[in-house]
Design a protein around this motif. Structure first.
Motif, PDB file in Angstrom:
ATOM      1  N   ASP A 111       0.826  -1.199   0.000  1.00  0.00           N
ATOM      2  CA  ASP A 111       0.000   0.000   0.000  1.00  0.00           C
ATOM      3  C   ASP A 111       0.867   1.259   0.000  1.00  0.00           C
ATOM      4  O   ASP A 111       0.362   2.376   0.096  1.00  0.00           O
ATOM      5  CB  ASP A 111      -0.998   0.021   1.162  1.00  0.00           C
ATOM      6  N   LEU A 112       2.183   1.056  -0.121  1.00  0.00           N
ATOM      7  CA  LEU A 112       3.136   2.166  -0.216  1.00  0.00           C
ATOM      8  C   LEU A 112       4.358   1.670  -0.986  1.00  0.00           C
ATOM      9  O   LEU A 112       4.874   0.585  -0.711  1.00  0.00           O
ATOM     10  CB  LEU A 112       3.560   2.632   1.181  1.00  0.00           C
ATOM     11  N   VAL A 113       4.814   2.469  -1.962  1.00  0.00           N
ATOM     12  CA  VAL A 113       6.039   2.156  -2.701  1.00  0.00           C
ATOM     13  C   VAL A 113       6.948   3.375  -2.664  1.00  0.00           C
ATOM     14  O   VAL A 113       6.528   4.491  -3.011  1.00  0.00           O
ATOM     15  CB  VAL A 113       5.747   1.775  -4.171  1.00  0.00           C
ATOM     16  N   ILE A 114       8.178   3.175  -2.202  1.00  0.00           N
ATOM     17  CA  ILE A 114       9.187   4.226  -2.211  1.00  0.00           C
ATOM     18  C   ILE A 114      10.076   4.027  -3.430  1.00  0.00           C
ATOM     19  O   ILE A 114      10.680   2.960  -3.600  1.00  0.00           O
ATOM     20  CB  ILE A 114      10.042   4.197  -0.929  1.00  0.00           C
ATOM     21  N   LEU A 115      10.159   5.049  -4.277  1.00  0.00           N
ATOM     22  CA  LEU A 115      11.034   5.000  -5.444  1.00  0.00           C
ATOM     23  C   LEU A 115      12.401   5.543  -5.047  1.00  0.00           C
ATOM     24  O   LEU A 115      12.555   6.737  -4.759  1.00  0.00           O
ATOM     25  CB  LEU A 115      10.446   5.830  -6.584  1.00  0.00           C
TER      26      LEU A 115
END
Length: 457
Positions: free
Chosen positions: A231-235
């Motif tokens: 539910d969260l993606v850090i690029l």
């Protein structure tokens, strides 16, 4: 129209130090800094907003250094540089006339537009803007399952900090190791094992195929077909120079989009300087392009620009970046400077290695002790130090700075073996096992063993 002697665009490390150094070098000149944010974030502190500080207000570079030096500060967005008229225009409809200009516009995160779903809600690149980072803080706190794409320093640090909040964290790295550009395999293995032991799922040699969701991210699909709930993606795929203003002004860029500068940080326009992430970097050893974007490098370049803005007062040879890094992962510090062994091999250097393990206090039974592991690499014939890697307690952060200077000054294994150190039981390794001396001696011993073959004594 406002007039100023020195105009600086950008208010982070490069911009601040360009301005304050010029004040010290040139005395009572008029200096103006223009930046586009009310507050400036400590760039390397951004990951720690989330698992340690829990607030962006605790990660602010204070303005006191600028204001105490009587430097004008304008919060505005520069829209155009005109080198012919020596003017700068802003969104606030201001025109600034300058005599000398420093561009310190920093970098922008790399957005993987080739990955479907990169623009879904809760897929987050890291921008150095406080309001934006406050929004990210809310999203991180609300998430349960986070995926970090990219295993460089920012990716590793974000993975650690989000894990400290008790979230499920997966780090995905395309290369065969995290932090592979800074460390050799023995150190990357140690870092990855530490992350796994602390509950981070680390997937190396893994490619992201798509980020899945309707409006918000729901999962990350890997090339092998596996799907990771998210539910969260850090690029965290790195950054690129922010040289848009310079390019529009006709200032020359290199193939990577960084502003071309000489050893005094002068651009193709002699009255315009560029420092920090927006300016090109050269490898200290080979002179090749070295896209290593660090606040510490920006600080070094800013001092050169500020001192030499109106006259070449600090005559020096800026040979390039030695890529000095440090980080801390789950209580252990890792640091590196110079060439890795794999990079030295790739560039054709013949090397000798010196490795050593000891305790950072003596005796080793003292509370708070940590094991130090160090690896030094020297040119085989000359004995000149080419690279260093070290892990251990907090003292590692300053030990690597000693080794950084040693690399820049061309120190040899013999000199490092015999250099004099101040030691104390509570704060350093033993004088009979000081890691720099001991690793250098082991490199000398390795070289001597070959010379001893056939020797009759």
């Amino acid at each position: 129209m406002k007039s100023t002697d020195l105009l600086v665009i950008g208010g982070s490390a490069g911009g601040i130090l360009s301005a304050t150094t010029a004040r010290k070098a040139y005395g009572n000149i008029d200096i103006t800094v223009i930046r586009n944010t009310e507050k400036v974030m400590v760039p390397c502190g951004i990951p720690y907003i989330y698992g340690t500080l829990h607030s962006t207000d605790k990660n602010v570079i204070p303005d006191a250094g600028l204001l105490d030096a009587n430097i004008h500060l304008s919060i505005d967005q520069v829209t155009k540089i005109d080198p012919e008229t020596k003017t700068v225009a802003t969104e606030g409809n201001e025109i600034y006339q300058y005599k000398k200009l420093v561009i310190a516009t920093g970098s922008l995160p790399i957005i993987p537009k080739f990955i479907p779903g990169h623009d879904l809600e809760n897929v987050i690149p890291i921008l150095k803007n406080q309001n934006y980072l406050n929004t990210v803080l809310e999203k991180v706190n609300a998430a349960e399952n986070a995926v970090v794409i990219g295993g460089g320093f920012i990716g590793v640090e974000f993975a650690e900090q989000i894990k400290l909040l008790g979230k499920n964290v997966t780090l995905v790295e395309l290369a065969d190791a995290c932090l592979w550009q800074a460390f050799d395999r023995s150190f990357t293995d140690e870092i990855e094992n530490s992350m796994k032991e602390n509950g981070v799922s680390v997937l190396t040699e893994t490619k992201v195929k798509a980020i899945i969701g309707t409006e918000k991210v729901e999962a990350v699909e890997l090339e092998n077909g596996d799907k990771i709930k998210a539910d969260l993606v850090i690029l965290a795929l790195g950054v690129k120079p922010n040289a848009v203003l310079a390019e529009a002004a006709g200032i020359k860029l290199n193939e990577r989009g960084a502003i071309i500068v000489d050893q005094y940080t002068r651009t193709s326009d002699p009255d315009v300087f560029a420092v920090g992430d927006c300016a090109e970097k050269k490898c200290f050893f080979t002179g090749k392009d070295a896209p290593v974007l660090l606040a510490s490098t920006a600080a070094m370049e800013a001092k050169i620009a500020g001192c030499n803005a109106f006259q070449l007062r600090q005559v020096r040879e800026n040979k390039g970046t030695i890529s000095a890094f440090s980080t801390k992962v789950f209580g252990r510090t890792y640091a590196a400077a110079g060439l890795t062994e794999s990079k030295a091999d790739e560039e054709g250097f013949s090397i000798i290695k010196g490795e050593f393990t000891t305790m950072d206090r003596h005796p080793g039974s003292l509370p708070g002790m940590q094991k130090i592991s160090i690896k030094l690499m020297f040119a085989k014939c000359s004995g000149v130090l080419l690279g260093a890697q070290i892990s251990g307690g907090d003292s590692v952060g300053e030990i690597i700075n000693i080794l950084s200077l040693a690399i820049q000054k061309g120190a040899t294994a013999g000199e490092l073996n015999t250099f004099q150190v101040a030691t104390h039981p509570l704060i350093t390794a033993s004088p009979i096992a000081y890691p720099i001396n001991a690793a250098a001696m082991n490199a000398i011993a390795a070289n001597c063993s070959a010379l001893n073959e056939g020797l009759k004594i």
